[in-house]
Motif scaffolding. Structure first.
Motif, PDB file in Angstrom:
ATOM      1  N   PHE A 203       0.811  -1.232   0.000  1.00  0.00           N
ATOM      2  CA  PHE A 203       0.000   0.000   0.000  1.00  0.00           C
ATOM      3  C   PHE A 203       0.831   1.263   0.000  1.00  0.00           C
ATOM      4  N   GLN A 204       2.001   1.186   0.588  1.00  0.00           N
ATOM      5  CA  GLN A 204       2.894   2.347   0.513  1.00  0.00           C
ATOM      6  C   GLN A 204       3.299   2.585  -0.943  1.00  0.00           C
ATOM      7  N   ALA A 205       3.664   1.513  -1.645  1.00  0.00           N
ATOM      8  CA  ALA A 205       4.066   1.641  -3.052  1.00  0.00           C
ATOM      9  C   ALA A 205       2.882   2.045  -3.924  1.00  0.00           C
ATOM     10  N   PHE A 206       1.708   1.565  -3.546  1.00  0.00           N
ATOM     11  CA  PHE A 206       0.489   1.818  -4.339  1.00  0.00           C
ATOM     12  C   PHE A 206       0.131   3.308  -4.402  1.00  0.00           C
ATOM     13  N   GLN A 207       0.507   4.086  -3.383  1.00  0.00           N
ATOM     14  CA  GLN A 207       0.143   5.515  -3.334  1.00  0.00           C
ATOM     15  C   GLN A 207       0.523   6.237  -4.630  1.00  0.00           C
ATOM     16  N   GLU A 208       1.639   5.809  -5.204  1.00  0.00           N
ATOM     17  CA  GLU A 208       2.116   6.440  -6.434  1.00  0.00           C
ATOM     18  C   GLU A 208       1.226   6.125  -7.644  1.00  0.00           C
ATOM     19  N   TYR A 209       0.456   5.051  -7.542  1.00  0.00           N
ATOM     20  CA  TYR A 209      -0.331   4.573  -8.695  1.00  0.00           C
ATOM     21  C   TYR A 209      -1.822   4.707  -8.457  1.00  0.00           C
ATOM     22  N   LYS A 210      -2.219   5.338  -7.349  1.00  0.00           N
ATOM     23  CA  LYS A 210      -3.630   5.225  -6.958  1.00  0.00           C
ATOM     24  C   LYS A 210      -4.594   5.896  -7.931  1.00  0.00           C
ATOM     25  N   LYS A 211      -4.126   6.851  -8.722  1.00  0.00           N
ATOM     26  CA  LYS A 211      -4.997   7.479  -9.728  1.00  0.00           C
ATOM     27  C   LYS A 211      -5.367   6.504 -10.851  1.00  0.00           C
ATOM     28  N   GLU A 212      -4.585   5.453 -10.971  1.00  0.00           N
ATOM     29  CA  GLU A 212      -4.794   4.477 -12.056  1.00  0.00           C
ATOM     30  C   GLU A 212      -5.839   3.419 -11.711  1.00  0.00           C
ATOM     31  N   PHE A 213      -6.230   3.382 -10.435  1.00  0.00           N
ATOM     32  CA  PHE A 213      -7.091   2.280  -9.989  1.00  0.00           C
ATOM     33  C   PHE A 213      -8.303   2.786  -9.214  1.00  0.00           C
ATOM     34  N   TYR A 214      -9.378   2.016  -9.286  1.00  0.00           N
ATOM     35  CA  TYR A 214     -10.561   2.220  -8.451  1.00  0.00           C
ATOM     36  C   TYR A 214     -10.192   1.826  -7.024  1.00  0.00           C
ATOM     37  N   LYS A 215     -10.962   2.251  -6.033  1.00  0.00           N
ATOM     38  CA  LYS A 215     -10.556   2.032  -4.634  1.00  0.00           C
ATOM     39  C   LYS A 215     -10.262   0.555  -4.315  1.00  0.00           C
ATOM     40  N   PRO A 216      -9.165   0.321  -3.636  1.00  0.00           N
ATOM     41  CA  PRO A 216      -8.744  -1.060  -3.365  1.00  0.00           C
ATOM     42  C   PRO A 216      -9.664  -1.802  -2.396  1.00  0.00           C
ATOM     43  N   ARG A 217      -9.610  -3.088  -2.503  1.00  0.00           N
ATOM     44  CA  ARG A 217     -10.365  -3.949  -1.587  1.00  0.00           C
ATOM     45  C   ARG A 217      -9.393  -5.005  -1.083  1.00  0.00           C
ATOM     46  N   ILE A 218      -9.318  -5.146   0.238  1.00  0.00           N
ATOM     47  CA  ILE A 218      -8.424  -6.172   0.813  1.00  0.00           C
ATOM     48  C   ILE A 218      -9.283  -7.099   1.651  1.00  0.00           C
ATOM     49  N   ILE A 219      -9.134  -8.370   1.450  1.00  0.00           N
ATOM     50  CA  ILE A 219      -9.960  -9.322   2.195  1.00  0.00           C
ATOM     51  C   ILE A 219      -9.128 -10.492   2.710  1.00  0.00           C
ATOM     52  N   GLU A 220      -9.763 -11.199   3.614  1.00  0.00           N
ATOM     53  CA  GLU A 220      -9.240 -12.464   4.092  1.00  0.00           C
ATOM     54  C   GLU A 220     -10.460 -13.374   4.113  1.00  0.00           C
ATOM     55  N   VAL A 221     -10.303 -14.611   3.728  1.00  0.00           N
ATOM     56  CA  VAL A 221     -11.458 -15.513   3.620  1.00  0.00           C
ATOM     57  C   VAL A 221     -11.398 -16.582   4.706  1.00  0.00           C
ATOM     58  N   LEU A 222     -12.451 -16.655   5.521  1.00  0.00           N
ATOM     59  CA  LEU A 222     -12.522 -17.699   6.550  1.00  0.00           C
ATOM     60  C   LEU A 222     -13.636 -18.684   6.186  1.00  0.00           C
ATOM     61  N   VAL A 223     -13.297 -19.941   6.148  1.00  0.00           N
ATOM     62  CA  VAL A 223     -14.294 -20.973   5.852  1.00  0.00           C
ATOM     63  C   VAL A 223     -14.434 -21.853   7.074  1.00  0.00           C
ATOM     64  N   ARG A 224     -15.670 -21.954   7.561  1.00  0.00           N
ATOM     65  CA  ARG A 224     -15.890 -22.764   8.754  1.00  0.00           C
ATOM     66  C   ARG A 224     -16.727 -23.975   8.374  1.00  0.00           C
ATOM     67  N   GLU A 225     -16.091 -25.127   8.344  1.00  0.00           N
ATOM     68  CA  GLU A 225     -16.797 -26.357   7.968  1.00  0.00           C
ATOM     69  C   GLU A 225     -17.673 -26.819   9.124  1.00  0.00           C
ATOM     70  N   GLN A 226     -18.777 -27.444   8.788  1.00  0.00           N
ATOM     71  CA  GLN A 226     -19.721 -27.939   9.792  1.00  0.00           C
ATOM     72  C   GLN A 226     -19.653 -29.459   9.858  1.00  0.00           C
ATOM     73  N   GLU A 227     -19.941 -29.983  11.037  1.00  0.00           N
ATOM     74  CA  GLU A 227     -20.074 -31.437  11.089  1.00  0.00           C
ATOM     75  C   GLU A 227     -21.495 -31.768  11.515  1.00  0.00           C
ATOM     76  N   VAL A 228     -22.059 -32.756  10.843  1.00  0.00           N
ATOM     77  CA  VAL A 228     -23.453 -33.105  11.097  1.00  0.00           C
ATOM     78  C   VAL A 228     -23.488 -34.503  11.675  1.00  0.00           C
ATOM     79  N   LYS A 229     -23.954 -34.586  12.930  1.00  0.00           N
ATOM     80  CA  LYS A 229     -24.135 -35.901  13.550  1.00  0.00           C
ATOM     81  C   LYS A 229     -25.616 -36.073  13.830  1.00  0.00           C
ATOM     82  N   LYS A 230     -25.996 -37.236  14.320  1.00  0.00           N
ATOM     83  CA  LYS A 230     -27.411 -37.552  14.489  1.00  0.00           C
ATOM     84  C   LYS A 230     -28.136 -36.503  15.332  1.00  0.00           C
TER      85      LYS A 230
END
Ligand code: SAH
Length: 252
Positions: A203-230
């Motif tokens: 993001f520090q480096a990106f400041q120089e290029y920010k006019k070239e891009f639409y607003k950034p999006r930063i994500i992290e993906v969490l997947v929580r698996e379920q277990e199904v018992k009786k």
């Protein structure tokens, strides 16, 4: 089924094997399978080992190929590959420039998304990783839509146009100066990085290029698996807590 075709067979315990239709035999602890018997079979049929054990025959999908392929460096998890493709709108016919190819797992997900009319050009700086990635591309049957290119993407991008650029390497900010001239307006620059300090440096480096891009999006993906018992459905006790941060920049 044709000679040379890759086929998934599954035993009664759910164990999966990726086999090639040929004259050879395939040995498992549940008996030997004659692989030429697959020639007369369809997907959904079963093939029987010499011990009388049945194996179900399926067409392997991209996840089966990735599960069975040879690995070099750590691969991108499907939860991250999926969201990269969805958020960047990667579509059939697109040209995607990728780096580094690594084991080629993300390459295969991208190649699957761009389809037979699309292209994935993947830079890899290490010869040994490029070789693993090339073999995995071949295993998936994607050789005519993917090119694994030996080279350092920090030094430049040879191609003139790309719909998207997808990076899994330590310093994605080194690719930003090359990306601006290559990406089509509306296309995405995607950077997958495991560490927060990498995102910060980017993001520090990106400041120089920010006019070239639409607003950034930063994500992290969490997947929580379920277990199904009786009597109880609940999340599994353990989960994959962290893989990487994904940064999306859309070119204006
Ligand atoms: N996404 C891959 C794994 C990539 S691992 C997968 O799912 O299989 C990161 C790879 O980037 C390594 O193979 C490394 O050699 C390569 N790499 C690092 N810097 C690079 C650069 N400047 N140009 C090209 N490849 C690079």
């Amino acid at each position: 089924m044709k000679t040379g075709e890759k086929v998934l067979i599954i035993d009664r315990r759910g164990k999966r094997y990726l086999v090639t239709v040929s004259d050879k035999e395939f040995h498992t602890d549940l008996g030997v399978i004659k692989l030429n018997e697959l020639l007369e079979k369809d997907y959904g049929d079963t093939v029987t080992s010499h011990k009388g054990e049945e194996f179900r025959i399926l067409k392997p999908d991209i996840n089966d190929i990735i599960a069975k392929m040879r690995r070099g460096p750590q691969i991108v998890h499907p939860k991250d590959a999926g969201i990269i493709i969805a958020y960047a709108g990667i579509s059939p016919g697109d040209t995607v420039i990728e780096a580094g190819a690594g084991s080629g797992a993300l390459t295969l997900f991208l190649a699957n998304a761009v389809g037979p009319t699309g292209r994935v050009i993947s830079y890899e700086v290490r010869e040994d990783h490029a070789e693993i990635a090339r073999k995995n591309v071949e295993l998936a049957g994607f050789s005519n839509r993917v090119m694994i290119k030996l080279g350092n993407i920090y030094e430049g991008i040879e191609e003139e146009h790309a719909d998207h650029i997808v990076l899994d390497l330590p310093q994605p900010e080194n690719v930003l100066p090359h990306a601006v001239g290559v990406l089509r307006p509306g296309g995405y620059f995607v950077a997958y990085t495991p560490c927060a300090n990498q995102v910060h440096r980017f993001f520090q480096a990106f400041q120089e290029y920010k006019k070239e891009f639409y607003k950034p999006r930063i994500i992290e993906v969490l997947v929580r698996e379920q277990e199904v018992k009786k009597e109880c459905m609940r999340p599994k006790t353990t989960m994959l807590a962290h893989t990487g941060y994904i940064t999306f920049l859309r070119k204006l």
